[in-house]
Design an enzyme around this catalytic site. Structure first.
Site, short mmCIF file in Angstrom:
data_model
loop_
_atom_site.label_atom_id
_atom_site.label_comp_id
_atom_site.label_asym_id
_atom_site.label_seq_id
_atom_site.Cartn_x
_atom_site.Cartn_y
_atom_site.Cartn_z
N ASP A 359 92.92 -41.78 61.09
CA ASP A 359 91.94 -41.06 61.89
C ASP A 359 91.95 -41.68 63.28
OD1 ASP A 359 89.94 -39.36 62.58
OD2 ASP A 359 88.35 -40.42 61.53
N LYS A 360 91.26 -41.05 64.24
CA LYS A 360 91.22 -41.62 65.60
C LYS A 360 89.93 -42.39 65.84
CE LYS A 360 90.06 -39.28 69.31
NZ LYS A 360 89.11 -40.18 70.03
N GLY A 645 89.77 -34.57 65.01
CA GLY A 645 89.09 -33.32 65.34
C GLY A 645 88.99 -33.08 66.83
N LYS A 732 92.96 -32.73 56.48
CA LYS A 732 93.48 -34.10 56.44
C LYS A 732 93.92 -34.46 55.03
CE LYS A 732 90.53 -35.63 60.28
NZ LYS A 732 89.48 -36.57 60.72
#
Length: 933
Positions: A359-360, A645, A732
């Protein structure tokens, strides 16, 4: 209990339940008291490697097949099983203790006898449970009351959905208005809840109070829920339990614990089958040489038993103990504190990871937002010009516009007035359109009186479900407009002059992933003006605001700088317009059918021709070590996919800044596609690219996976890096599953920042009584130092190839074994004199020394424990000679003849291999040898 059904839950009356519900017990164990031993044994013997040794041991109960004492087979097997059972028992006990800690937590329950203490495991459906701040929610509940003055609370949900942001939750209006929490037991009310399911983001239910006049009915949604495993972040709450035990959302989203086996064990299992096949062939050849005389079928089994030691049972011991030590070293490493090894059976998997999915927010970035840019279309303010914004806000509240000296330079004054008013209106909008709540704390304890009377800046803490909103409110505070108070119906702002502006909150439209925007309608109590403010992503706001020629361009420019962009707009409403909207809005919310569609339609009637105020740009700070981490992973041959996102431009910029994509690497941005034909054309265009990173949006990804799943995954897996933006949580999970299915490679998905490089680049490089200690000590061996492995991550590529246990490596070791076995056996036959017992002494001693020397030749980096293991193994052999006098002539061992014969055989079996190894390292060195020289 097996059927999940809707239920009616009476507040405070669990005895009124209409069906049986499971106990509120968390159980993450693989076994129970009765299934532990059968389960462990089944999981061990369902693989051929272990079943092979069991069949060998069982065969010795048949007199015609017995080759020696039973203990020679059952003692090693029992030793292996004891180690396995102990390891599984330790893991089960640890899991039991973790579960016991959760199940034994004490909570307060409202009852007719007052407030009583109850264990989490004793909580039932219908109980009214009090949960304090920073306490875990013990069961799935409907939120009834909160101690917070603002009438809401925040949850930390990282243990439920992995999100580090807080979530805002609202109590049932009817119960929140009751004078005290004890009144919950005095009213006649119940909750209707849908059947248990795995969806943690939605809920459908109703709350009914029957003793009111008229009866009260309220619709319940996800914002009224408190799911188990979340933590209360603000205030004290009261809830009614609707789901327990296996019906909890968190439990239903957790897969059943299972026995895990690593890739290395599967490879050993496969090689064991090959060795067994070779044993069968050799046995058939031996029987064929005797022309299948007599009871030849019995002879085949006897030969299989005679040659069975080709598959050493000590290998099983060393594998299990090596994994245990390996797991212990991971837990104790000071550079990765807090690491927990849940499964000690698969730690070597860390050395075979091919795809890392991250994830970021909170992983590559710190999830700490910093306000960077305010853009008004004709003018933009950055960090170096925020004092100008502050000056405009100050003048707006200290100098009325009609008092400005217009006689001097009228044109310039008009421009200044226009910009000043626009800046003021933008800052005011940003200070109002959010869900942030200021909380005042003194020595860690919320002080409501201080909050109401003084609004002391030093005690104020902002609570919100998103760090984006906190950064915006903190920025408005820095430029002079401070949020000082808020509850469910009002908001207070403080101007630079100290004046308090009061606003009544008429309506709030919260942000959702589907809508990508949030709105609020407020009434200024000073002027009576009603204003609808809205902020959201540019993709949705572009169709809501009035036409302009700069929105799209400037949003793209800010996103390319790595900023997360929000568009802020407003619309003034008359009293009549708002009353008309409210009537339609309330009617839509009371609809039984298509409620969400009707509510959205009414809100959209307001979202037209709104005035565009400004763009805000906030930046999520990168983790301090993310760049070297990603560079190490990339050089190690591990492909990293970022699933986020965020907007496409923002995700691309973050990927570049974090060095997920190198500066000189091409990037293919997958054009938006909506049909099969468009996807086909874009895939063909992508196919012509070589060695370039891929950036694709979630919508386009969904179309590609629908029509061209195989083709897309084949092309994406060839990319050095992949960025999926505007990606939903379900997508995801889908990507992880597809990677595992399509590539057959090991994948690792994580969404919290951890020192992943230490686990992947360093740890995977570690690898019967007489020879167990030296072989086991190889777990301490390192081909390179940890510092070198971190400095040259390219070495990880050798691990991905699996060469240490490839068929080629296996065949080489088989040939070495045949050579050494032949030398030892025929050497002993050739050199023995008159006594046959001398063959045993010579061959067995040569065998022990040969294995000790081979271990020494295999070691790359010596550890003092390895030397101890070699000496301990030799000492065990010497000590055992006292008990083996029936098989070995102890007096012969003390002679010079024995010494030179054993020395000669050992040298012939080992010296040629050492010479070959030296020549290979000299002329064809491994990749790491240059770094260790």
């Amino acid at each position: 209990m097996g059927d999940f059904r809707p239920r009616t839950v009476w507040l405070g009356h669990p005895e009124k339940r209409e069906q049986r519900y499971p106990r509120n017990v968390i159980n993450n164990q693989k076994y129970n008291f009765f299934t532990f031993l059968p389960g462990v044994l089944f999981n061990q013997f369902k693989y051929f490697f272990n079943l092979y040794f069991l069949l060998l041991a069982c065969s010795q109960f048949v007199n015609e097949l017995r080759l020696g004492a039973l203990y020679t087979y059952w003692v090693p097997l029992g030793f292996v099983l004891i180690i396995t059972i102990v390891r599984e028992a330790v893991e089960e006990v640890r899991c039991f203790l973790r579960d016991k800690e959760v199940n034994s937590q004490i909570y307060s329950k409202l009852s007719t006898r007052g407030t009583v203490k109850v264990k989490s495991s004793s909580i039932q459906v219908g109980d009214l449970i009090i949960v304090e701040k920073n306490q875990r929610v013990p069961a799935d509940m409907i939120f009834l009351r909160t101690s917070e003055k603002n009438g809401s609370c925040f949850l930390r949900t990282d243990q439920l959905d992995g999100e580090t942001d807080w979530k805002l939750r609202l109590p049932v209006s009817c119960t929140q208005r009751l004078p005290t929490a004890a009144d919950l037991l005095q009213i006649r009310s119940y909750v209707y809840a849908e059947e248990p399911n795995i969806d943690i983001h939605n809920f459908i239910g109703t709350f009914t109070r029957e003793d009111g006049d008229p009866p009260v009915n309220e619709s319940l949604s996800i914002e009224n829920t408190l799911w188990a495993s979340t933590v209360i972040a603000s205030g004290t709450v009261v809830g009614v339990v609707v789901y327990t035990g296996k019906e909890l959302r968190s439990v239903m989203n957790t897969s059943n614990p299972r026995h895990k086996i690593g890739l290395f064990d599967l490879e050993v299992n496969c090689l064991t089958k090959i060795l067994f096949g070779a044993l069968v062939v050799v046995s058939l050849v031996m029987v064929a040489l005797q022309h299948f005389a007599g009871r030849w079928y019995l002879q085949i089994f006897r030969f299989l038993l005679l040659f069975s030691n080709i598959v050493p049972i000590s290998l099983r011991v060393n594998l299990d103990m090596g994994k245990m030590v390996f797991s212990w070293m991971i837990r104790k490493d000071s550079k990765i504190p807090g690491t927990v090894v849940r499964a000690s059976t698969i730690p070597e998997q860390l050395g075979r990871i091919s795809y890392l999915l991250t994830d970021k927010t909170g992983t590559l970035t710190q999830n700490e937002m910093v306000f960077r840019r305010l853009h008004l279309g004709t003018v933009a303010y950055g960090m170096d010009s925020m004092d100008e914004v502050q000056s405009h806000v100050f003048s707006a509240y200290t100098q009325p516009s009609h008092d400005l000296p217009t006689s001097r330079a009228p044109a310039a004054t008009k421009v200044r007035k226009t910009i000043s008013s626009r800046v003021h209106e933008a800052v005011k909008a940003i200070a109002l359109v959010h869900n942030v709540t200021p909380v005042y704390e003194s020595n860690g304890v919320t002080d409501q009186a201080e909050a109401e009377q003084h609004y002391e800046d030093t005690c104020r803490v902002y609570q919100a479900s998103s760090p984006d909103e906190v950064s915006l409110v903190q920025w408005t505070e820095s430029v002079g407009l401070t949020l000082v108070g808020r509850d469910q119906s009002s908001m207070q702002l403080r101007t630079p002059s100290g004046q308090i502006l009061n606003f009544t909150i008429l309506q709030i439209f919260p942000f959702t992933y589907e809508s990508k925007r949030m709105g609020i309608i407020v009434r200024d109590e000073t002027t009576g003006e009603i204003t609808f403010y809205m902020k959201g992503a540019d993709v949705v706001m572009a169709g809501i605001v009035q036409y302009n020629d700069w929105l799209e361009e400037e949003c793209g420019n800010m996103a390319r700088e790595g900023l997360r962009v929000l568009v802020v707009a407003k619309k003034s409403l008359t009293e009549e317009q708002y009353q008309d909207f409210e009537a339609r809005y309330v009617q839509a919310k009371l609809s039984v059918h298509d409620r969400s569609l009707k509510v959205a339609t009414v809100i959209e009637s307001l979202e037209m021709e709104m005035e565009l105020l400004c763009l805000t740009g906030v930046e999520d700070q990168l983790q301090a070590d993310v760049r070297p981490t990603l560079e190490i992973l990339r050089n190690a041959g591990i492909k990293v996919w970022m699933l986020t996102g965020d907007k496409l431009e923002t995700a691309t910029c973050t990927a570049k800044n974090a060095h997920l994509v190198t500066r000189n690497q091409d990037i293919h941005v997958f054009r938006p596609v909506t049909t099969r034909g468009e996807a086909h054309l874009e895939l063909n265009a992508f196919r012509r690219k070589h060695d370039c990173a891929l950036v694709i949006s979630g919508d386009s990804l969904e179309v590609c996976l629908k029509f061209y799943e195989y083709e897309f995954m084949e092309l994406a897996c060839q990319c050095p890096a992949v960025v999926c933006c505007r990606c939903a949580p379900t997508q995801k999970a889908q990507i992880v599953r597809l990677l595992q299915e399509r590539t057959g490679k090991l994948t690792c998905a994580y969404n919290i920042h951890i020192h992943i490089t230490k686990l992947t680049a360093v740890f995977p490089r570690y690898s019967t009584i007489y020879t167990m200690f030296p072989v086991f000590s190889l777990v301490l061996d390192k081909d390179v130092k940890s510092e070198v492995a971190m400095l040259y991550p390219e070495l990880y590529k050798d691990l991905l190839k699996g060469r240490p246990l490839s068929f080629k490596t296996f065949l080489i070791w088989v040939l070495i074994s045949i050579y050494q076995g032949s030398i030892i056996m025929y050497g002993a036959l050739l050199l023995f004199e008159s006594e046959f017992v001398h063959i045993v002494a010579i061959s067995f001693t040569s065998l022990i020394l040969t294995e000790l020397l081979m271990v020494a030749l295999t070691v790359q980096t010596w550890h003092w424990l390895m030397i101890v293991a070699e000496l301990l193994s030799l000492a065990c052999y010497i000590a055992s000679l006292v008990f083996l006098h029936e098989f070995i002539d102890v007096y012969f061992i003390a002679t010079l003849s024995f010494v030179w014969k054993v020395t000669a055989i050992t040298l012939v079996s080992c010296l040629p291999l050492y010479i070959l190894k030296y020549l290979r390292r000299r002329f064809s060195p491994p990749s790491y040898s240059k770094l260790t020289s």
